[in-house]
Scaffold this motif. Structure first.
Motif, PDB file in Angstrom:
ATOM      1  N   ARG A 142       0.831  -1.212   0.000  1.00  0.00           N
ATOM      2  CA  ARG A 142       0.000   0.000   0.000  1.00  0.00           C
ATOM      3  C   ARG A 142       0.870   1.268   0.000  1.00  0.00           C
ATOM      4  NH1 ARG A 142      -4.972   2.096   1.129  1.00  0.00           N
ATOM      5  NH2 ARG A 142      -4.908   3.544   2.860  1.00  0.00           N
ATOM      6  N   GLN A 143       2.003   1.205   0.698  1.00  0.00           N
ATOM      7  CA  GLN A 143       2.885   2.379   0.734  1.00  0.00           C
ATOM      8  C   GLN A 143       3.433   2.685  -0.651  1.00  0.00           C
ATOM      9  OE1 GLN A 143       2.776   4.270   3.477  1.00  0.00           O
ATOM     10  NE2 GLN A 143       1.402   2.582   3.974  1.00  0.00           N
ATOM     11  N   PHE A 144       3.753   1.633  -1.416  1.00  0.00           N
ATOM     12  CA  PHE A 144       4.232   1.847  -2.787  1.00  0.00           C
ATOM     13  C   PHE A 144       3.120   2.469  -3.638  1.00  0.00           C
ATOM     14  CE2 PHE A 144       7.727  -0.838  -1.527  1.00  0.00           C
ATOM     15  CZ  PHE A 144       8.773  -0.427  -2.341  1.00  0.00           C
ATOM     16  N   ALA A 145       1.903   1.922  -3.474  1.00  0.00           N
ATOM     17  CA  ALA A 145       0.777   2.436  -4.274  1.00  0.00           C
ATOM     18  C   ALA A 145       0.506   3.904  -3.920  1.00  0.00           C
ATOM     19  CB  ALA A 145      -0.459   1.582  -4.009  1.00  0.00           C
ATOM     20  N   LEU A 146       0.531   4.228  -2.618  1.00  0.00           N
ATOM     21  CA  LEU A 146       0.215   5.601  -2.202  1.00  0.00           C
ATOM     22  C   LEU A 146       1.327   6.583  -2.575  1.00  0.00           C
ATOM     23  CD1 LEU A 146      -1.508   4.879   1.224  1.00  0.00           C
ATOM     24  CD2 LEU A 146      -2.583   5.676  -0.882  1.00  0.00           C
ATOM     25  N   TYR A 147       2.560   6.096  -2.613  1.00  0.00           N
ATOM     26  CA  TYR A 147       3.682   6.972  -2.997  1.00  0.00           C
ATOM     27  C   TYR A 147       3.466   7.508  -4.419  1.00  0.00           C
ATOM     28  CZ  TYR A 147       8.324   8.698  -4.053  1.00  0.00           C
ATOM     29  OH  TYR A 147       9.374   9.508  -4.426  1.00  0.00           O
ATOM     30  N   LYS A 148       2.865   6.688  -5.257  1.00  0.00           N
ATOM     31  CA  LYS A 148       2.598   7.116  -6.638  1.00  0.00           C
ATOM     32  C   LYS A 148       1.675   8.342  -6.648  1.00  0.00           C
ATOM     33  CE  LYS A 148       3.386   4.930 -10.039  1.00  0.00           C
ATOM     34  NZ  LYS A 148       4.564   5.068 -10.943  1.00  0.00           N
ATOM     35  N   GLU A 149       0.838   8.446  -5.596  1.00  0.00           N
ATOM     36  CA  GLU A 149      -0.106   9.572  -5.550  1.00  0.00           C
ATOM     37  C   GLU A 149       0.493  10.806  -4.890  1.00  0.00           C
ATOM     38  OE1 GLU A 149      -3.693   8.191  -3.643  1.00  0.00           O
ATOM     39  OE2 GLU A 149      -3.795   6.490  -5.017  1.00  0.00           O
ATOM     40  N   ASP A 150       1.190  10.607  -3.726  1.00  0.00           N
ATOM     41  CA  ASP A 150       1.611  11.806  -2.978  1.00  0.00           C
ATOM     42  C   ASP A 150       3.130  12.027  -2.921  1.00  0.00           C
ATOM     43  OD1 ASP A 150       2.481   9.927  -1.135  1.00  0.00           O
ATOM     44  OD2 ASP A 150       0.892  10.303   0.309  1.00  0.00           O
ATOM     45  N   GLU A 151       3.907  11.051  -3.392  1.00  0.00           N
ATOM     46  CA  GLU A 151       5.380  11.140  -3.391  1.00  0.00           C
ATOM     47  C   GLU A 151       5.944  11.515  -2.023  1.00  0.00           C
ATOM     48  OE1 GLU A 151       7.198  13.037  -6.690  1.00  0.00           O
ATOM     49  OE2 GLU A 151       6.117  11.764  -8.120  1.00  0.00           O
ATOM     50  N   ASP A 152       5.266  11.090  -0.972  1.00  0.00           N
ATOM     51  CA  ASP A 152       5.743  11.354   0.392  1.00  0.00           C
ATOM     52  C   ASP A 152       6.861  10.348   0.721  1.00  0.00           C
ATOM     53  OD1 ASP A 152       6.154  11.382   3.099  1.00  0.00           O
ATOM     54  OD2 ASP A 152       4.027  11.323   3.653  1.00  0.00           O
ATOM     55  N   PRO A 153       8.110  10.835   0.912  1.00  0.00           N
ATOM     56  CA  PRO A 153       9.231   9.896   1.090  1.00  0.00           C
ATOM     57  C   PRO A 153       9.098   8.989   2.328  1.00  0.00           C
ATOM     58  CG  PRO A 153       9.968  12.183   1.330  1.00  0.00           C
ATOM     59  CD  PRO A 153       8.537  12.237   0.919  1.00  0.00           C
ATOM     60  N   SER A 154       8.289   9.424   3.320  1.00  0.00           N
ATOM     61  CA  SER A 154       8.148   8.586   4.522  1.00  0.00           C
ATOM     62  C   SER A 154       7.492   7.240   4.177  1.00  0.00           C
ATOM     63  CB  SER A 154       7.316   9.302   5.593  1.00  0.00           C
ATOM     64  OG  SER A 154       5.964   9.402   5.191  1.00  0.00           O
ATOM     65  N   ARG A 155       6.781   7.204   3.044  1.00  0.00           N
ATOM     66  CA  ARG A 155       6.117   5.952   2.638  1.00  0.00           C
ATOM     67  C   ARG A 155       7.127   4.896   2.216  1.00  0.00           C
ATOM     68  NH1 ARG A 155       0.966   6.617   2.971  1.00  0.00           N
ATOM     69  NH2 ARG A 155      -0.019   8.585   2.460  1.00  0.00           N
ATOM     70  N   LEU A 156       8.265   5.353   1.713  1.00  0.00           N
ATOM     71  CA  LEU A 156       9.236   4.383   1.183  1.00  0.00           C
ATOM     72  C   LEU A 156      10.428   4.187   2.125  1.00  0.00           C
ATOM     73  CD1 LEU A 156       9.189   5.161  -2.642  1.00  0.00           C
ATOM     74  CD2 LEU A 156       7.828   3.534  -1.336  1.00  0.00           C
ATOM     75  N   THR A 157      10.274   4.624   3.370  1.00  0.00           N
ATOM     76  CA  THR A 157      11.322   4.360   4.375  1.00  0.00           C
ATOM     77  C   THR A 157      10.806   3.253   5.283  1.00  0.00           C
ATOM     78  OG1 THR A 157      12.088   6.636   4.268  1.00  0.00           O
ATOM     79  CG2 THR A 157      12.709   5.388   6.241  1.00  0.00           C
ATOM     80  N   PHE A 158      11.444   2.106   5.189  1.00  0.00           N
ATOM     81  CA  PHE A 158      10.988   0.925   5.931  1.00  0.00           C
ATOM     82  C   PHE A 158      11.991   0.650   7.049  1.00  0.00           C
ATOM     83  CE2 PHE A 158       9.346   0.792   1.660  1.00  0.00           C
ATOM     84  CZ  PHE A 158       7.991   0.603   1.889  1.00  0.00           C
ATOM     85  N   VAL A 159      11.506   0.731   8.266  1.00  0.00           N
ATOM     86  CA  VAL A 159      12.413   0.626   9.424  1.00  0.00           C
ATOM     87  C   VAL A 159      12.116  -0.660  10.194  1.00  0.00           C
ATOM     88  CG1 VAL A 159      13.192   1.767  11.552  1.00  0.00           C
ATOM     89  CG2 VAL A 159      12.434   3.149   9.595  1.00  0.00           C
ATOM     90  N   VAL A 160      13.167  -1.404  10.463  1.00  0.00           N
ATOM     91  CA  VAL A 160      13.044  -2.606  11.299  1.00  0.00           C
ATOM     92  C   VAL A 160      13.763  -2.289  12.603  1.00  0.00           C
ATOM     93  CG1 VAL A 160      13.612  -5.057  11.533  1.00  0.00           C
ATOM     94  CG2 VAL A 160      12.991  -4.130   9.283  1.00  0.00           C
ATOM     95  N   ALA A 161      13.048  -2.371  13.708  1.00  0.00           N
ATOM     96  CA  ALA A 161      13.688  -2.127  15.008  1.00  0.00           C
ATOM     97  C   ALA A 161      14.067  -3.469  15.605  1.00  0.00           C
ATOM     98  CB  ALA A 161      12.734  -1.386  15.935  1.00  0.00           C
ATOM     99  N   GLY A 162      15.347  -3.582  15.988  1.00  0.00           N
ATOM    100  CA  GLY A 162      15.863  -4.845  16.512  1.00  0.00           C
ATOM    101  C   GLY A 162      16.706  -5.508  15.434  1.00  0.00           C
ATOM    102  N   ALA A 163      17.970  -5.787  15.782  1.00  0.00           N
ATOM    103  CA  ALA A 163      18.842  -6.488  14.832  1.00  0.00           C
ATOM    104  C   ALA A 163      19.322  -7.788  15.449  1.00  0.00           C
ATOM    105  CB  ALA A 163      20.010  -5.591  14.412  1.00  0.00           C
TER     106      ALA A 163
END
Ligand code: FAD
Length: 408
Positions: A142-163
């Motif tokens: 959904r973030q990829f689909a919505l980025y096409k509409e609003d180009e909000d970079p926060s949509r394409l930043t995927f954060v994993v907490a814990g390594a």
């Protein structure tokens, strides 16, 4: 005299293998065994990072429970346990049904620890169950689909907490899948960020230096931004606040720790981090007819440190638990549980992995292959050679579509 009633709660690794063991050991008519689980599918918890990233078909992760139990001896009941009345020997299910038992096995798996950090419960995603992992994948798409509409970079930043192992496994799958999604949505991949945040000074805390170095190099090579010595302080819908700066993102996948099940709360049973303390026979010491295994149990007898919540522990405990229930019914000697650590391996995508087996460091393709061998070995135990071969050749099982639709 009425038949002995054995009730097993949870059809994860511990519950499934205990059911199989009891099906094998009990004579026809010796006891009634009921296996209760939230869903009518058994999911492979150790593979959920692939469901979260969408790199493995559902049919390989969610398997129909009744296909793998001896239905002449074990009855499957779909239901969600809401509480346990230990003094009245009853399990209460959502909807009000009560199930009586003479012997109980609690193997309901883990809950995610949020450590009380604001916003984690509300906005972060958990790799906890098949359904919660599937939710992550749908959210990412959904973030990829919505980025096409609003180009909000926060949509394409995927954060994993814990390594830890789970965190790096999730990251390892994202590095495979996100370039594919970028191509599918016609978005340049340089717009996509994969960030792995870890509070400890290194990734894979507690692992050998060589394993840490190798995994760090692989993640770096695959473009992952690793931020160690960084604590998440708060998670908002579109921003993650850390003690090392903000990360504008709408996707925080939280893999920072697990605890036992809330079903022990307020029962008087001794727990450590929500896990019930068990004796050498895997029973709750004050309730000799209640056994507890897997992530729900806290086993320390004879060990320097308590056993970690791993599938390896659950799978070794399950047959001993089955033997001890039958031993108690028949009045024969019980087996003391002894843990044999066989090693641990984390995959870092399809082709890379890292870990130790028999004290030796494994890395690269050998480690990735070892992780697969461990998975196939379990499938062999669960469903024999046919299940293992079906998965090897890409088949899986047909229930997964149903599982994907089920909620809860
Ligand atoms: C991504 C990931 C990778 C992992 N990799 C490894 C690995 O490589 N090696 C390893 O040893 N361990 C690994 N682990 C840990 C391992 O998966 C767990 O320790 C293991 O699943 C514990 O088994 P269990 O039987 O206690 O619980 P689970 O396998 O979690 O099963 C619990 C079952 O109980 C059901 N349930 C829960 N609550 C209720 C309720 N209220 N009513 C009815 N049913 C309920 C659930 O639906 C589930 O079917 C990994 C974990 C994750 C998340």
């Amino acid at each position: 005299m009425s038949k002995t009633r054995i009730v097993i709660l949870g059809a994860g690794y511990g519950g499934m293998i205990t059911s199989k063991r009891l099906g094998k050991l009990l004579k026809a008519g010796e006891a009634d065994v009921t296996l209760i689980n939230k869903h009518d599918y058994h999911y492979l918890t150790t593979e959920l990072h692939k469901t979260a990233a969408g790199t493995e078909p559902d049919s390989k992760i969610a398997l129909p429970i009744t296909q793998f139990i001896d239905q002449e001896k074990v009855t499957f009941k779909k239901g969600t346990v809401s509480s346990i009345d230990y003094s009245g020997n009853k399990v209460l299910l959502e909807g009000g049904e009560k199930v009586n038992y003479d012997y109980l096995v609690v193997s309901l798996g883990f809950h995610v620890s949020t450590f009380g950090i604001p916003g984690i419960k509300e906005h972060a995603f958990e790799v906890r169950s098949f359904r919660s992992s599937k939710t992550i994948y749908h959210h990412i798409q959904r973030q990829f689909a919505l980025y096409k509409e609003d180009e909000d970079p926060s949509r394409l930043t995927f954060v994993v907490a814990g390594a830890g192992f789970t965190g790096v496994e999730v990251v390892g799958e994202l590095v495979v899948k996100l370039p594919e999604l970028a191509e599918e949505y016609n978005i340049p991949f340089d717009k996509v960020r994969i960030v792995n945040v870890e509070a400890a000074p290194t990734i894979l805390p507690g692992s050998a230096d060589a394993a840490v170095d190798y995994a760090s190099r692989i993640l770096d090579k695959r473009g992952v931004e690793v931020k160690t010595s960084t604590k998440v302080l708060e998670c908002k819908e579109d921003n993650i606040i850390t003690d090392n700066g903000d990360l504008p993102s709408r996707t925080l996948i939280w893999t920072c720790g697990v605890q036992g099940h809330h079903l022990f709360e307020g029962t008087g049973i001794e727990t450590v981090q929500g896990r019930a303390v068990v004796d050498e026979y895997l029973r709750i010491p004050t309730l000799k007819n209640v056994f507890c295994i897997g992530d729900n149990s806290y086993f320390k007898t004879g060990e320097k440190t308590p056993l970690p919540p791993t599938a390896q522990v659950a799978l070794q405990q399950a047959p001993v638990c089955g033997d001890n229930i039958v031993g108690t019914i028949r009045g024969t000697e019980l087996r003391k549980f002894e843990y044999h650590h066989k090693g641990s391996v984390a995959s870092l995508s399809e082709h890379y992995g890292v870990g130790e087996v028999g004290g030796a460091l494994l890395k690269g393709k050998i480690a990735a292959a070892m992780k697969k061998v461990i998975g196939y070995r379990y499938l062999f135990f669960l469903g024999g050679p046919s299940l293992m071969l079906k998965h090897f050749f890409g088949g899986g099982t047909s229930l997964a579509k149903v599982a994907a639709k089920q909620q809860g």
